[in-house]
Design a protein around this motif. Structure first.
Motif, PDB file in Angstrom:
ATOM      1  N   TYR A  22      17.458   4.726 -41.704  1.00 23.24           N
ATOM      2  CA  TYR A  22      16.679   5.604 -42.584  1.00 23.24           C
ATOM      3  C   TYR A  22      17.590   6.190 -43.661  1.00 23.24           C
ATOM      4  CZ  TYR A  22      13.068   5.185 -39.051  1.00 23.24           C
ATOM      5  OH  TYR A  22      12.129   4.686 -38.179  1.00 23.24           O
ATOM      6  N   ASP A  23      17.175   6.025 -44.914  1.00 27.16           N
ATOM      7  CA  ASP A  23      18.005   6.488 -46.027  1.00 27.16           C
ATOM      8  C   ASP A  23      18.139   8.001 -46.056  1.00 27.16           C
ATOM      9  OD1 ASP A  23      18.375   3.894 -46.866  1.00 27.16           O
ATOM     10  OD2 ASP A  23      16.616   3.928 -48.198  1.00 27.16           O
ATOM     11  N   ASP A  24      17.073   8.697 -45.663  1.00 24.38           N
ATOM     12  CA  ASP A  24      17.079  10.163 -45.752  1.00 24.38           C
ATOM     13  C   ASP A  24      16.884  10.767 -44.365  1.00 24.38           C
ATOM     14  OD1 ASP A  24      17.098  12.747 -46.759  1.00 24.38           O
ATOM     15  OD2 ASP A  24      14.946  12.739 -47.230  1.00 24.38           O
ATOM     16  N   LEU A  25      17.792  10.430 -43.454  1.00 21.82           N
ATOM     17  CA  LEU A  25      17.651  10.967 -42.098  1.00 21.82           C
ATOM     18  C   LEU A  25      17.708  12.485 -42.106  1.00 21.82           C
ATOM     19  CD1 LEU A  25      17.377  10.427 -39.075  1.00 21.82           C
ATOM     20  CD2 LEU A  25      19.875  10.340 -38.937  1.00 21.82           C
ATOM     21  N   SER A  26      18.575  13.059 -42.908  1.00 20.93           N
ATOM     22  CA  SER A  26      18.697  14.519 -42.949  1.00 20.93           C
ATOM     23  C   SER A  26      17.373  15.176 -43.319  1.00 20.93           C
ATOM     24  CB  SER A  26      19.782  14.929 -43.945  1.00 20.93           C
ATOM     25  OG  SER A  26      19.845  16.329 -44.076  1.00 20.93           O
ATOM     26  N   GLY A  27      16.705  14.653 -44.319  1.00 23.20           N
ATOM     27  CA  GLY A  27      15.420  15.219 -44.721  1.00 23.20           C
ATOM     28  C   GLY A  27      14.362  15.058 -43.646  1.00 23.20           C
ATOM     29  N   ILE A  28      14.390  13.932 -42.938  1.00 24.69           N
ATOM     30  CA  ILE A  28      13.423  13.719 -41.861  1.00 24.69           C
ATOM     31  C   ILE A  28      13.661  14.709 -40.724  1.00 24.69           C
ATOM     32  CG2 ILE A  28      12.537  12.065 -40.173  1.00 24.69           C
ATOM     33  CD1 ILE A  28      13.424   9.828 -42.108  1.00 24.69           C
ATOM     34  N   LEU A  29      14.924  14.947 -40.394  1.00 27.05           N
ATOM     35  CA  LEU A  29      15.235  15.912 -39.331  1.00 27.05           C
ATOM     36  C   LEU A  29      14.782  17.311 -39.728  1.00 27.05           C
ATOM     37  CD1 LEU A  29      18.784  14.746 -38.146  1.00 27.05           C
ATOM     38  CD2 LEU A  29      16.527  14.034 -37.331  1.00 27.05           C
ATOM     39  N   ASP A  30      14.933  17.665 -40.996  1.00 26.16           N
ATOM     40  CA  ASP A  30      14.429  18.961 -41.469  1.00 26.16           C
ATOM     41  C   ASP A  30      12.917  19.038 -41.299  1.00 26.16           C
ATOM     42  OD1 ASP A  30      16.954  19.800 -42.184  1.00 26.16           O
ATOM     43  OD2 ASP A  30      16.722  19.318 -44.312  1.00 26.16           O
ATOM     44  N   GLU A  31      12.237  17.957 -41.633  1.00 29.29           N
ATOM     45  CA  GLU A  31      10.779  17.962 -41.542  1.00 29.29           C
ATOM     46  C   GLU A  31      10.306  18.042 -40.093  1.00 29.29           C
ATOM     47  OE1 GLU A  31       6.996  18.312 -42.376  1.00 29.29           O
ATOM     48  OE2 GLU A  31       8.550  18.312 -43.923  1.00 29.29           O
ATOM     49  N   ILE A  32      11.047  17.419 -39.178  1.00 28.24           N
ATOM     50  CA  ILE A  32      10.691  17.517 -37.758  1.00 28.24           C
ATOM     51  C   ILE A  32      10.707  18.978 -37.308  1.00 28.24           C
ATOM     52  CG2 ILE A  32      11.504  16.990 -35.419  1.00 28.24           C
ATOM     53  CD1 ILE A  32      12.452  14.277 -36.506  1.00 28.24           C
ATOM     54  N   GLN A  33      11.699  19.731 -37.762  1.00 28.44           N
ATOM     55  CA  GLN A  33      11.761  21.152 -37.410  1.00 28.44           C
ATOM     56  C   GLN A  33      10.649  21.944 -38.078  1.00 28.44           C
ATOM     57  OE1 GLN A  33      16.008  22.636 -37.526  1.00 28.44           O
ATOM     58  NE2 GLN A  33      16.400  20.491 -38.028  1.00 28.44           N
ATOM     59  N   ASP A  34      10.367  21.649 -39.338  1.00 27.98           N
ATOM     60  CA  ASP A  34       9.282  22.357 -40.030  1.00 27.98           C
ATOM     61  C   ASP A  34       7.933  22.057 -39.371  1.00 27.98           C
ATOM     62  OD1 ASP A  34      11.162  23.319 -41.793  1.00 27.98           O
ATOM     63  OD2 ASP A  34      10.707  21.877 -43.383  1.00 27.98           O
ATOM     64  N   TYR A  35       7.763  20.820 -38.939  1.00 26.87           N
ATOM     65  CA  TYR A  35       6.535  20.429 -38.242  1.00 26.87           C
ATOM     66  C   TYR A  35       6.367  21.235 -36.957  1.00 26.87           C
ATOM     67  CZ  TYR A  35       3.648  17.358 -35.260  1.00 26.87           C
ATOM     68  OH  TYR A  35       2.712  16.852 -34.400  1.00 26.87           O
ATOM     69  N   ALA A  36       7.461  21.375 -36.195  1.00 26.19           N
ATOM     70  CA  ALA A  36       7.391  22.162 -34.961  1.00 26.19           C
ATOM     71  C   ALA A  36       7.063  23.623 -35.258  1.00 26.19           C
ATOM     72  CB  ALA A  36       8.714  22.064 -34.209  1.00 26.19           C
ATOM     73  N   GLU A  37       7.623  24.163 -36.317  1.00 27.02           N
ATOM     74  CA  GLU A  37       7.331  25.547 -36.683  1.00 27.02           C
ATOM     75  C   GLU A  37       5.849  25.726 -37.014  1.00 27.02           C
ATOM     76  OE1 GLU A  37       8.565  29.006 -39.945  1.00 27.02           O
ATOM     77  OE2 GLU A  37       9.524  27.035 -40.025  1.00 27.02           O
ATOM     78  N   ARG A  38       5.278  24.789 -37.798  1.00 29.98           N
ATOM     79  CA  ARG A  38       3.866  24.906 -38.156  1.00 29.98           C
ATOM     80  C   ARG A  38       2.988  24.886 -36.914  1.00 29.98           C
ATOM     81  NH1 ARG A  38       5.564  21.288 -42.238  1.00 29.98           N
ATOM     82  NH2 ARG A  38       4.676  19.480 -41.151  1.00 29.98           N
TER      83      ARG A  38
END
Length: 554
Positions: free
Chosen positions: A204-220
């Motif tokens: 994945y080219d943007d693994l860092s961004g995906i990991l951030d989104e996984i955390q934001d998803y959990a927060e929502r």
């Protein structure tokens, strides 16, 4: 959402699989029964900022506290000072740890010089030195008595192990060969994690961004769940029996404030830190708090840093839920964590009992044995925790004889125990009538009798021998635990926090608490009562007194 849902789910599950494979490696390559058989260990994946992304579903008290260990490691060794092959080791409860037997190892992962994340694991070592074999001393009064204390140190730099640190550690423990093996298992687990996270980065080219989104998803998702709870303040108080040093009835007071999609948890009113070993660092209290809210929200919410953002915790310094040095803390990780969980679930139970369970056994029933094994003429240390009753809950009885809440380990099989140590299991059974009565009864506690086959030191650190596990919505409390020393056909009770010198033939008998009942006992299904009578889980006398039920069927 900045990442498409399919990619989000694939990567979320992939990072969870990384943690699970790490844990499988740690268990498979470890030496001690405590890790290999009881699985007293946990693994997790963190992003490049040190934020929790995924965890293996292992020991709750480890996992909620491990982010504090990673933060302490990065405070001592900032990311710019790290390189591939570095390993940071620590156990200091006042610098990111929980209690001294839990060694945490943190490894950075790099790709072409870029830091992409961290892998961490925590494992309970069966001895880390200190005054008592097994390093879970019921009579310790300051942390210096509890074992070797390690602030964050580099175990390896650039892939080269610092043998001086290994030598220092092994010189302070009773079972150095076993400790070396378990430490190497931790290293193998994290190196597995580094390899798998690197492979994921390559896909994945943007693994860092995906990991951030996984955390934001959990927060929502967590905020949405909190939003379904009624706004308001909900308080509950529970207590630990004592600290083993003469201080009794240690209250844990908690107020949960729900405001729209966020929660504030305040432990004001909780007991001041005590002389005995029943003190917890803040990381342990936070871990129990996060766990409790995972219990009453959707279990499918990813357990990561995002899920915990809506929860704010206030724990006054100098109390048993935020102890300060040089407090003895070995029992805080083990027992205070359980009572914090009980208090929080009790608070939620006052407003949303359908989301909570009655109190489980509320203790880990910690046993340690240590001495010379006459079969090998070498030192041994043995540590385990014992299961008990789970609390009754909506639609189901409490489970019998299981590790409850913050523990989640397995038992040590009798066959393993007897082959590895000069010990013999002489009784291992359920305690009839120990589950609290209710429409859904509490789970049964256990009886485990262990005979010493050679002179040995035995230490017990347990609770819920006075304050019984509470019931919910009209359910009765579970039975308290009890502990005995049997010598020459004499049986005498022993304190739940005590250390003893045993002779060959002496037997310790640990009887663990049952869980609290849920709902009015008068509403219990008669067929369930008959089934418990037939299985020997309920005696005729208890059927009559608790349920007004005639065992004769008339």
């Amino acid at each position: 959402m900045t990442v498409d849902p399919v990619t989000l789910e694939v990567v979320r599950n992939a990072t969870a699989a990384v943690a699970e494979e790490m844990n499988a490696t740690l268990v498979r390559t470890s030496y001690s029964p405590n890790i290999k058989d009881r699985k007293d260990c946990s693994c997790a994946v963190f992003d490049a900022d040190g934020e929790l992304v995924s965890q293996a579903e292992n020991i709750p008290v480890h996992l909620g506290a491990m982010p504090f260990s990673v933060a302490a490691a990065l405070d001592k060794f900032p990311p710019e000072s790290l390189e591939p092959g570095d390993e940071i080791l620590l156990n200091d409860p006042f610098h990111g740890g929980a209690h001294l037997p839990d060694l945490t190892l943190v490894n950075p992962a790099f790709v072409d010089g870029e830091l992409i994340g961290f892998l961490a694991n925590r494992a309970h070592h069966a001895d880390i030195g200190g005054a008592t074999a097994g390093s879970v001393a019921a009579d310790s009064t300051e942390i210096y008595q509890e074992g070797l204390r390690l602030p964050p140190v580099k175990l390896s730099a650039g892939g080269t192990v610092n043998e001086a640190i290994v030598d220092l550690l092994l010189a302070n423990v009773r079972t150095p060969a076993e400790r070396r093996g378990d430490l190497r298992a931790q290293q193998a687990a994290n190196r597995t994690g580094v390899d798998r996270l690197t492979e994921l980065h390559d896909r994945y080219d943007d693994l860092s961004g995906i990991l951030d989104e996984i955390q934001d998803y959990a927060e929502r998702r967590m905020r949405a769940e909190i939003g379904e709870l009624p706004d308001g303040e909900y308080s509950f108080a529970d207590a630990l029996d004592d600290d083993g040093q003469g201080t009794e009835d240690l209250p844990i007071d908690v107020t949960v404030s729900v405001d729209d999609d966020s929660i504030q948890v305040d432990f004001d009113g909780t007991a001041e830190q005590v002389r005995g070993a029943i003190n917890a660092p803040f990381a342990v209290t936070a871990s129990a708090t996060y766990y409790a809210f995972r219990c009453v929200t959707d279990p499918e919410i990813p357990p990561n840093a995002g899920a915990y953002r809506p929860i704010e915790i206030t724990a006054p310094e100098g109390t048993i839920v935020n102890a300060q040095p040089p407090a003895a803390v070995v029992g805080g990780n083990l027992e205070v964590s359980q009572r914090v969980t009980d208090a929080l679930l009790g608070a939620i139970g006052t407003v949303a009992p359908e989301r909570a369970a009655a109190a489980g056994q509320g203790t880990m029933n910690n046993l340690t044995f240590g001495g010379m094994d006459p079969r090998t003429e070498s030192p041994y240390t043995f540590y385990e925790t014992l299961g008990g009753g789970f609390g009754g809950r909506t639609g189901a009885d409490g489970m019998d004889g299981v590790h409850v809440h913050m523990s989640n380990t397995l038992n040590t099989p009798a066959e393993v125990l007897e082959s590895a140590y000069p010990l013999r299991v002489t009784d291992y059974s359920y305690r009839p009538d120990s589950g609290g009565a209710g429409e859904f009864r509490g789970g049964l506690g256990l009886r485990r009798d262990i005979e010493a086959l050679a002179e040995t030191t035995f230490s017990l650190l347990a609770d819920r021998r006075t304050h019984r596990p509470y019931g919910l919505t009209g359910g009765e409390p579970g039975a308290p635990g009890a502990d005995y020393l049997i010598t020459d056909d004499e049986t005498e009770p022993i304190p739940a926090k005590s250390t003893h010198r045993l002779q060959a033939g002496d037997v310790v008998s640990i009887r663990t608490p049952g869980g609290g009942g849920y709902g009015d006992p008068a509403d219990r299904d008669p067929e369930s009562i008959r089934r418990d009578l037939a299985a020997g889980k309920l005696s005729p006398d208890s059927a009559r007194s608790a349920y007004d039920f005639d065992p004769s069927g008339t």
